[in-house]
Design an enzyme around this catalytic site. Structure first.
Site, PDB file in Angstrom:
ATOM      1  N   GLY A 114      43.728  43.574  31.674  1.00 44.10           N
ATOM      2  CA  GLY A 114      42.716  42.538  31.914  1.00 44.10           C
ATOM      3  C   GLY A 114      43.380  41.202  31.601  1.00 44.10           C
ATOM      4  O   GLY A 114      44.085  41.078  30.590  1.00 44.10           O
ATOM      5  N   GLY A 141      42.239  38.344  30.581  1.00 46.35           N
ATOM      6  CA  GLY A 141      41.832  37.701  29.325  1.00 46.35           C
ATOM      7  C   GLY A 141      42.588  38.300  28.149  1.00 46.35           C
ATOM      8  O   GLY A 141      43.176  37.585  27.329  1.00 46.35           O
ATOM      9  N   GLY A 172      60.758  29.955  39.911  1.00 41.48           N
ATOM     10  CA  GLY A 172      60.338  29.040  38.851  1.00 41.48           C
ATOM     11  C   GLY A 172      58.918  28.538  39.007  1.00 41.48           C
ATOM     12  O   GLY A 172      58.002  29.317  39.276  1.00 41.48           O
ATOM     13  N   ASP A 207      50.780  36.219  33.132  1.00 44.34           N
ATOM     14  CA  ASP A 207      50.008  36.150  31.886  1.00 44.34           C
ATOM     15  C   ASP A 207      50.878  35.623  30.746  1.00 44.34           C
ATOM     16  O   ASP A 207      50.408  34.858  29.898  1.00 44.34           O
ATOM     17  CB  ASP A 207      49.433  37.530  31.533  1.00 44.34           C
TER      18      ASP A 207
HETATM   19  P1  ADP Z   1      52.192  36.036  38.706  1.00 39.18           P
HETATM   20  O1  ADP Z   1      52.586  37.203  37.867  1.00 39.18           O
HETATM   21  O2  ADP Z   1      50.882  35.419  38.298  1.00 39.18           O
HETATM   22  O3  ADP Z   1      52.299  36.263  40.206  1.00 39.18           O
HETATM   23  P2  ADP Z   1      54.752  34.651  38.835  1.00 39.18           P
HETATM   24  O4  ADP Z   1      55.331  35.878  39.470  1.00 39.18           O
HETATM   25  O5  ADP Z   1      54.836  33.382  39.594  1.00 39.18           O
HETATM   26  O6  ADP Z   1      53.256  34.867  38.347  1.00 39.18           O
HETATM   27  O7  ADP Z   1      55.528  34.483  37.436  1.00 39.18           O
HETATM   28  C1  ADP Z   1      55.175  33.526  36.464  1.00 39.18           C
HETATM   29  C2  ADP Z   1      56.437  32.829  35.955  1.00 39.18           C
HETATM   30  O8  ADP Z   1      57.311  33.813  35.360  1.00 39.18           O
HETATM   31  C3  ADP Z   1      57.256  32.125  37.040  1.00 39.18           C
HETATM   32  O9  ADP Z   1      56.851  30.762  37.149  1.00 39.18           O
HETATM   33  C4  ADP Z   1      58.684  32.246  36.517  1.00 39.18           C
HETATM   34  O10 ADP Z   1      58.980  31.144  35.668  1.00 39.18           O
HETATM   35  C5  ADP Z   1      58.657  33.527  35.678  1.00 39.18           C
HETATM   36  N1  ADP Z   1      59.211  34.647  36.502  1.00 39.18           N
HETATM   37  C6  ADP Z   1      58.520  35.553  37.236  1.00 39.18           C
HETATM   38  N2  ADP Z   1      59.360  36.412  37.870  1.00 39.18           N
HETATM   39  C7  ADP Z   1      60.611  36.037  37.518  1.00 39.18           C
HETATM   40  C8  ADP Z   1      61.937  36.508  37.843  1.00 39.18           C
HETATM   41  N3  ADP Z   1      62.135  37.546  38.669  1.00 39.18           N
HETATM   42  N4  ADP Z   1      63.001  35.871  37.286  1.00 39.18           N
HETATM   43  C9  ADP Z   1      62.820  34.817  36.439  1.00 39.18           C
HETATM   44  N5  ADP Z   1      61.611  34.321  36.111  1.00 39.18           N
HETATM   45  C10 ADP Z   1      60.515  34.908  36.635  1.00 39.18           C
END
Ligand code: ADP
Length: 310
Positions: free
Chosen positions: A40, A42, A225, A252
């Site tokens: 979840g 939250g 990023g 999260d």
């Molecule tokens: P969500 O899980 O909500 O889709 P993201 O995949 O954009 O979010 O990931 C959140 C943050 O975690 C990104 O802005 C990045 O900084 C970091 N991140 C996610 N995946 C990677 C990766 N494969 N390598 C490096 N940093 C990552």
């Protein structure tokens, strides 16, 4: 220094089955290993902020079942204040039904249960905690009017309002009006501005989102990023290079770290870097809560990336 974060949001138990592929409509597929994980958005973000060193209170609802009791134990064990987590009678705890296939992709259906019984009255009961918090952290897995009430209380008390508008499907952009800081991933950004906007670059999406009212917008871009837009300036943040094992929990981890650093009064630029480091570390370990990093791990990754002398 007070660094309190009040999270209002969902608490689920995720029931995960590994399978060779996703089941087709009408098909029963025999899967493989079965796992049960707390989840979840939250709960995940509350744990992420707590591991970053924030004093965290969680406001939400659980069912009157064994899943609910187990989740209470997990959250309390993380040092989170759960006094305002209510048990709803004759209701089940929120459950995520997750299928994971060998590529690491997943599909999830959530039975919201008690999360959807979290009402503005629950928020009333927690108004003192929200008013005293440095940051109110919201997502979109509980009813809209409940989030709305939390925002009203935070506005009166100058508590910083951070909304992670996830999931974005069906969410009214009205909720964005009074938000200080909006955080979304690329898909959520496109969903919020409208389906015909899928081809728009993230910078264009950030500008569109800012026009709905939030003071600042952060779009996370996975391995690329993140970007930040403050209504005037657009800034890009590179991802920290890590071996990605499973990106579940990265968003999260990012949001929990960002909320903690804002609660500590850090500049947004530095807070986003902490978020990127936390997200990178979470993506290098399997699972959601199990992958959320500690403050030490995040700071050590940041130190490795920036030479101390500069
Ligand atoms: P969500 O899980 O909500 O889709 P993201 O995949 O954009 O979010 O990931 C959140 C943050 O975690 C990104 O802005 C990045 O900084 C970091 N991140 C996610 N995946 C990677 C990766 N494969 N390598 C490096 N940093 C990552």
């Amino acid at each position: 220094m007070s660094t309190s974060v009040c999270v209002v949001g969902s608490i689920n138990m995720d029931l995960v089955v590994r399978a060779e592929r996703f089941a087709r409509p009408g098909e029963t597929l025999l899967g493989g290993a079965f796992e049960v994980h707390p989840g979840g958005k939250g709960a995940n973000q509350a744990v992420a902020a707590s591991r970053m060193g924030a004093q965290v209170s969680l406001v939400g609802c659980l069912g009157d079942d064994d899943w609910g009791s187990k989740l209470r134990g997990v959250l309390a064990g993380e040092g989170i204040d759960i006094q305002r987590v209510r048990t709803c009678e004759k209701e089940h705890t929120g459950i995520g039904f997750v299928t994971v296939v060998p590529s690491g992709e997943n599909s999830i259906v959530v039975a919201s249960g008690a999360n959807w019984r979290c009402t503005p009255e629950d928020i009333e009961e927690a108004s003192g905690i929200i008013a005293e918090a440095d940051v109110l952290l919201l997502q979109a897995e509980i009813p809209f009017e409940t989030n709305r009430r939390a925002i009203e209380i935070a506005l009166k008390s100058n508590t910083v309002i951070l909304l992670n508008a996830a999931p974005a499907e069906g969410l009214s952009t009205d909720i964005l009006r009074d938000v200080d800081l909006l955080v979304v991933n690329r898909d959520e950004a496109a969903t919020l501005v409208g389906d015909d906007e899928r081809e728009v670059a993230p910078t264009g999406l950030a500008r569109r989102l800012a026009s709905f009212g939030p003071d600042r917008v952060v779009i996370t871009l996975g391995a690329e990023g993140a970007i930040h837009f403050n209504g005037q300036e657009m800034k890009s943040f590179e991802a920290f290079p890590v071996d990605c094992v499973d990106s579940t929990g990265a968003g999260d981890a990012f949001v929990g770290a960002l909320a903690t650093m804002r609660a500590e009064g850090e500049r947004l630029k530095d807070s986003v870097r902490y978020g990127c480091a936390a997200g990178a570390l979470a993506s290098s370990v399997a699972g959601a809560i199990s992958s959320l990093p500690t403050r030490d791990a995040v700071e050590s990754l940041i130190r490795k990336a920036i030479p101390a002398a500069t």
